[in-house]
Design an enzyme around this catalytic site. Structure first.
Site, PDB file in Angstrom:
ATOM      1  N   LYS A  55      30.771  -3.118  43.316  1.00 26.39           N
ATOM      2  CA  LYS A  55      30.371  -3.675  42.033  1.00 26.39           C
ATOM      3  C   LYS A  55      28.861  -3.897  42.104  1.00 26.39           C
ATOM      4  O   LYS A  55      28.389  -4.800  42.804  1.00 26.39           O
ATOM      5  CB  LYS A  55      31.108  -4.979  41.756  1.00 26.39           C
ATOM      6  CG  LYS A  55      30.887  -5.489  40.358  1.00 26.39           C
ATOM      7  CD  LYS A  55      31.899  -6.566  40.010  1.00 26.39           C
ATOM      8  CE  LYS A  55      31.827  -6.957  38.555  1.00 26.39           C
ATOM      9  NZ  LYS A  55      30.530  -7.503  38.162  1.00 26.39           N
TER      10      LYS A  55
ATOM     11  N   ASP B 222      25.197  -4.917  41.113  1.00 31.77           N
ATOM     12  CA  ASP B 222      24.683  -6.041  40.336  1.00 31.77           C
ATOM     13  C   ASP B 222      23.393  -5.621  39.624  1.00 31.77           C
ATOM     14  O   ASP B 222      22.294  -5.935  40.058  1.00 31.77           O
ATOM     15  CB  ASP B 222      24.435  -7.228  41.275  1.00 31.77           C
ATOM     16  CG  ASP B 222      24.284  -8.512  40.508  1.00 31.77           C
ATOM     17  OD1 ASP B 222      24.573  -8.517  39.294  1.00 31.77           O
ATOM     18  OD2 ASP B 222      23.870  -9.512  41.112  1.00 31.77           O
TER      19      ASP B 222
ATOM     20  N   LYS C 207      35.290 -10.439  43.596  1.00 34.44           N
ATOM     21  CA  LYS C 207      33.936 -10.941  43.854  1.00 34.44           C
ATOM     22  C   LYS C 207      33.840 -11.464  45.284  1.00 34.44           C
ATOM     23  O   LYS C 207      34.668 -12.280  45.704  1.00 34.44           O
ATOM     24  CB  LYS C 207      33.628 -12.104  42.892  1.00 34.44           C
ATOM     25  CG  LYS C 207      33.505 -11.668  41.449  1.00 34.44           C
ATOM     26  CD  LYS C 207      32.156 -11.025  41.213  1.00 34.44           C
ATOM     27  CE  LYS C 207      31.667 -11.224  39.825  1.00 34.44           C
ATOM     28  NZ  LYS C 207      30.752 -12.184  39.505  1.00 34.44           N
TER      29      LYS C 207
ATOM     30  N   CYS D 138      -6.333 -27.498  56.988  1.00 33.53           N
ATOM     31  CA  CYS D 138      -7.728 -27.942  57.009  1.00 33.53           C
ATOM     32  C   CYS D 138      -7.860 -29.457  57.076  1.00 33.53           C
ATOM     33  O   CYS D 138      -8.966 -29.972  57.176  1.00 33.53           O
ATOM     34  CB  CYS D 138      -8.453 -27.434  55.766  1.00 33.53           C
ATOM     35  SG  CYS D 138      -7.918 -28.280  54.269  1.00 33.53           S
TER      36      CYS D 138
ATOM     37  N   CYS E   4      -3.419 -28.928  48.185  1.00 32.31           N
ATOM     38  CA  CYS E   4      -4.524 -29.360  49.043  1.00 32.31           C
ATOM     39  C   CYS E   4      -5.757 -29.456  48.165  1.00 32.31           C
ATOM     40  O   CYS E   4      -6.093 -28.519  47.431  1.00 32.31           O
ATOM     41  CB  CYS E   4      -4.748 -28.335  50.154  1.00 32.31           C
ATOM     42  SG  CYS E   4      -6.323 -28.566  50.983  1.00 32.31           S
TER      43      CYS E   4
ATOM     44  N   CYS F 107     -10.847 -25.115  52.589  1.00 35.18           N
ATOM     45  CA  CYS F 107      -9.552 -24.825  53.196  1.00 35.18           C
ATOM     46  C   CYS F 107      -9.416 -23.306  53.428  1.00 35.18           C
ATOM     47  O   CYS F 107      -9.400 -22.535  52.465  1.00 35.18           O
ATOM     48  CB  CYS F 107      -8.462 -25.351  52.261  1.00 35.18           C
ATOM     49  SG  CYS F 107      -6.799 -25.068  52.863  1.00 35.18           S
TER      50      CYS F 107
HETATM   51  S1  IVH Z   1      33.630  -0.036  35.521  1.00 37.02           S
HETATM   52  C1  IVH Z   1      36.072  -1.223  31.617  1.00 37.02           C
HETATM   53  N1  IVH Z   1      32.469   0.110  37.848  1.00 37.02           N
HETATM   54  O1  IVH Z   1      30.622  -4.818  36.052  1.00 37.02           O
HETATM   55  C2  IVH Z   1      35.079  -1.634  32.599  1.00 37.02           C
HETATM   56  N2  IVH Z   1      31.719  -1.558  36.339  1.00 37.02           N
HETATM   57  O2  IVH Z   1      32.562  -6.796  34.296  1.00 37.02           O
HETATM   58  C3  IVH Z   1      34.263  -0.510  33.079  1.00 37.02           C
HETATM   59  N3  IVH Z   1      29.862  -2.909  37.207  1.00 37.02           N
HETATM   60  O3  IVH Z   1      29.868  -4.439  32.708  1.00 37.02           O
HETATM   61  C4  IVH Z   1      33.295  -0.916  34.098  1.00 37.02           C
HETATM   62  N4  IVH Z   1      29.686  -1.887  39.142  1.00 37.02           N
HETATM   63  O4  IVH Z   1      28.173  -3.511  34.351  1.00 37.02           O
HETATM   64  C5  IVH Z   1      32.515  -0.533  36.669  1.00 37.02           C
HETATM   65  N5  IVH Z   1      31.519   0.391  39.947  1.00 37.02           N
HETATM   66  C6  IVH Z   1      31.571  -0.228  38.780  1.00 37.02           C
HETATM   67  C7  IVH Z   1      30.695  -1.301  38.475  1.00 37.02           C
HETATM   68  C8  IVH Z   1      30.804  -1.950  37.237  1.00 37.02           C
HETATM   69  C9  IVH Z   1      29.203  -2.843  38.371  1.00 37.02           C
HETATM   70  C10 IVH Z   1      29.591  -3.886  36.140  1.00 37.02           C
HETATM   71  C11 IVH Z   1      29.473  -3.271  34.770  1.00 37.02           C
HETATM   72  C12 IVH Z   1      30.453  -4.023  33.898  1.00 37.02           C
HETATM   73  C13 IVH Z   1      30.826  -5.202  34.743  1.00 37.02           C
HETATM   74  C14 IVH Z   1      32.297  -5.466  34.538  1.00 37.02           C
END
Ligand code: IVH
Length: 687
Positions: free
Chosen positions: A113, A115, A309, A414, A429, A435
């Site tokens: 996932k 970020d 997560k 200093c 400072c 300094c």
């Molecule tokens: S699939 C129907 N794959 O996570 C959902 N999402 O809450 C399709 N994200 O808005 C999303 N990595 O921005 C998918 N490998 C991944 C992802 C991913 C990050 C994010 C994406 C989405 C949020 C889902």
């Protein structure tokens, strides 16, 4: 050769080389030859703007300005995923899938996932036409020009069965680009971003796509959508997308049961820190597209996918000491010096890196955490790169072997007095002029690219000049001579590697330094104003002040109310400027720089071009110019009586067309019969 044919040939060739370079890491052509072809294409496109292709690689360098991003409706809504936080919740998800599919066999695809920022990319007839943010899932912002700067995104692809489709993915700023961008921002006195995700989000929303291109955004793609049924499994689509040249992260894996999903999660818990971007979990998706349709959606999320997560990793460490860093402005930052419980100096292992230090930000933070030296503390690394101390393990505290943290009242560098202004979190400072880190920091700031731009000096050389007593103050730079510099040398030992490096000033180095200093006398007023380092006056504020007040005396003599009338000057900045000029030493400093020949007036920049040749005429420009930055071009138009307008309309008299012009402005101007002129023709109008 027929220009249309050559343009199309060059576009195809360059896109192919780009693809090989960015996706396969193969250079089939030298940088020089690539640039030659690109220049040829740019020049042909300038001569024949109507022949420029939508997939042209020249789009990638940006150059368009979008004032407001249009809001567009997503053809397929952008849903979010339900989150899980432990194995049991995953097993429950698997049970629901099993039940929903009535005993059919099924497979999952696991992905990381990422970020970053969700992006939706639309292709029509195989051409990339639109890049849109997620927005509220139903409508997002059209950021096409910024998305086009992503070098790994194909602008033209031939997808089997119909060329109209959408690609979903995650836009991000690779750590390497993020660090470079933040270092630049800090050096320029501008605010830096807390983490790469925020930086990516900010970058995708910039108005100037040229700046976006410089930042180096990237995207991983993970979803294919179209009205036609093109792929039967997700796996097939990922392989096909990869083969078509999209940037698919190779980290995905097929899993045939939930236990192997859990193994995947464990495998990537640590390994994910070697990736070029932050990840905060994994995504589990049903592989079969037909089975996805069987399960369908809840009001908010698909039933066929879920996110897991990761918890931010938190580990105990011993707080050995608190040290204090002094910055350019004199701001004190307390730093936690950490070690493992064996106190063998090796630090702790956290989220893929060794951690020995963590920022404690300021005195309030130490108080909030209730820290004592010798405490066992918890250290965490979330999306941020710098680890933080999140709590104290009080159960491990021994009052006899731990000591209270006494915040210093004097500067560790200093010995100067520290103060803290009301309402501010940081101590400073007060020994500004004596300094060492403040002095060196001010000089480093002064030579910065956005200030006096003396690139023949750098941190190491400044340290040498300071240590030898030659430069104690910025003004001393202007008293340097060949004799003073020649033959200076210093041996520097790298703290980490123990490697020895020698800086020596030979003839060429000395010449370069002196030339750089001499040239700085021509740097425009706004850069000088930024370079002298008034607190809160960053490069952008300096520019606004310079164009509003025109010279240093007007700024110096302005009272608080007058300062506040200038654009974007708020209370904090106005106060800081007032205080700066009240200080007599600063006044002497400025006089010395004025005597050295620096520019303290903005009028000089436009004076020689003043006239009324353009009176009554309206202008707009597109692209980049040989003789002017955008701002200078605007100044020149106005200084000669013309008016700069914000968009192409029937009332526009002239559109000045530079290099890499925006296609939409050109098209609109053609449609409305607006006269288009080149930079040379514009110069001729002034003459
Ligand atoms: S699939 C129907 N794959 O996570 C959902 N999402 O809450 C399709 N994200 O808005 C999303 N990595 O921005 C998918 N490998 C991944 C992802 C991913 C990050 C994010 C994406 C989405 C949020 C889902």
């Amino acid at each position: 050769m027929n220009p249309a044919k050559r343009i199309s040939e060059l576009t195809e060739k360059l896109n192919y080389y780009n693809q090989r370079y960015y996706m396969d890491s193969v250079s089939e052509i030298s940088d020089q030859d690539f640039d030659l072809l690109l220049k040829e294409l740019e020049s042909l496109e300038n001569q024949h703007p109507d022949l420029k292709l939508p997939e042209s690689p020249t789009h990638r360098v940006g150059g368009t300005i979008t004032k407001n991003f249009a809001s567009v409706e997503h053809r397929y809504p952008m849903l979010s995923l339900a989150n899980t936080y432990n194995e049991q919740e995953l097993i429950d998800f698997d049970e629901r899938v099993k039940k929903g599919l009535n005993g059919e066999a099924y497979e999952y695809i696991c992905e990381l996932k990422f970020d970053g920022i969700s992006l939706s990319m639309t292709y029509e007839n195989s051409i990339f036409v639109r890049g849109v943010t997620r927005g509220d899932g139903v409508r997002g912002d059209d950021i096409t020009n910024n998305v086009k700067t992503i070098k790994t995104l194909p602008l033209k692809v031939a997808v089997p069965r119909g060329g109209t489709f959408e690609i979903r993915g995650e836009g991000f700023l690779p750590y390497s680009s993020f660090e470079k961008m933040n270092a630049d921002a800090e050096a320029a006195g501008e605010e830096s971003y807390a983490n790469a995700r925020n930086a990516a989000s900010g970058s995708f929303k910039l108005q100037d796509s040229g700046e976006v291109a410089r930042r180096g955004l990237d995207a991983y793609v993970y979803q294919f959508l179209s009205d036609e049924e093109v792929f039967t499994t997700h796996e097939e689509s990922l392989i096909a997308l990869k083969n078509l040249g999209f940037n698919v992260s190779p980290t995905w894996q097929k899993c045939t049961d939930i236990q192997s999903v859990i193994e995947y999660i464990k495998l990537w818990d640590e390994k994910r820190y070697s990736l070029p971007l932050a990840t905060d979990g994994i995504v589990i998706k049903l592989n079969s597209i037909a089975q996805r349709a069987e399960l369908g959606y809840t009001a908010k999320n698909p039933r066929w996918a879920i996110a897991y997560k990761y918890k931010a990793e938190s580990k105990p460490a011993i707080l050995k000491a608190v040290t204090y860093q002094v910055g350019r402005t004199g701001a004190i930052t307390p730093v936690a010096e950490l070690d493992n419980d064996k106190l063998n100096g090796k630090g702790i292992h956290l989220s893929g890196t060794t951690v020995k230090r963590a920022s404690l930000h300021n005195a309030n933070e130490i108080e909030r955490l209730g820290l004592r030296i010798g405490d066992t503390v918890f250290v965490e690394k979330g999306g941020e790169i710098i680890p933080k101390v999140t709590a104290v393990d009080v159960s491990k505290r021994d009052m006899l072997s731990t000591q209270e943290i006494v915040y210093p009242t004097t500067c560790p560098e200093c010995g100067g007095q520290l103060t803290r202004k009301e309402g501010e979190a940081n101590h400073y400072c007060t020994n500004e002029k004596g300094c060492p880190p403040q002095i060196r920091g001010r000089i480093e700031h002064f030579i910065h690219r956005k200030a006096m731009n003396i690139d023949s000096l750098g941190e190491g050389k400044i340290e040498l000049l300071y240590d030898k007593g030659l430069v104690n103050d910025i003004t001393d730079l202007y008293d340097l001579t060949y004799e003073k510099l020649f033959g200076l040398e210093k041996v520097i030992e790298d703290e980490l590697t123990g490697k020895i490096r020698k800086i020596g000033f030979k003839e060429k180095t000395v010449q370069n330094i002196l030339e750089g200093i001499e040239k700085s006398k021509q740097a425009p007023f706004k850069q000088v104003l930024f370079g002298i380092g008034i607190r809160y006056v960053g490069a952008t504020v300096a520019e606004k002040l310079a164009s509003f007040f025109k010279n240093i005396d007007n700024i110096k003599n302005a009272d608080y109310e007058t300062l506040r009338t200038a654009p974007e000057i708020g209370d904090k900045i106005a106060q800081s400027i007032g205080e700066y000029f009240q200080n007599e030493e600063n006044q002497i400093f400025i006089e010395r720089l004025r005597l050295a020949g620096l520019q303290f007036s903005a009028q000089d920049e436009v004076k020689e071009f003043e006239g009324d040749q353009l009176t009554g005429k309206t202008f707009l420009y597109t692209g980049t110019f040989v003789n002017f930055e955008r701002e200078a071009l605007e100044q020149k138009i106005e200084a000669n009586g013309g008016k700069v307008v914000s968009g192409v309309s029937g009332k526009l008299d002239f559109l000045i067309v530079g290099e890499k012009p925006g296609a939409s402005k050109i098209q609109k101007a053609q449609k409305l019969n607006v006269r288009m002129i080149s930079e040379e023709e514009f110069m001729a109008m002034l003459a």
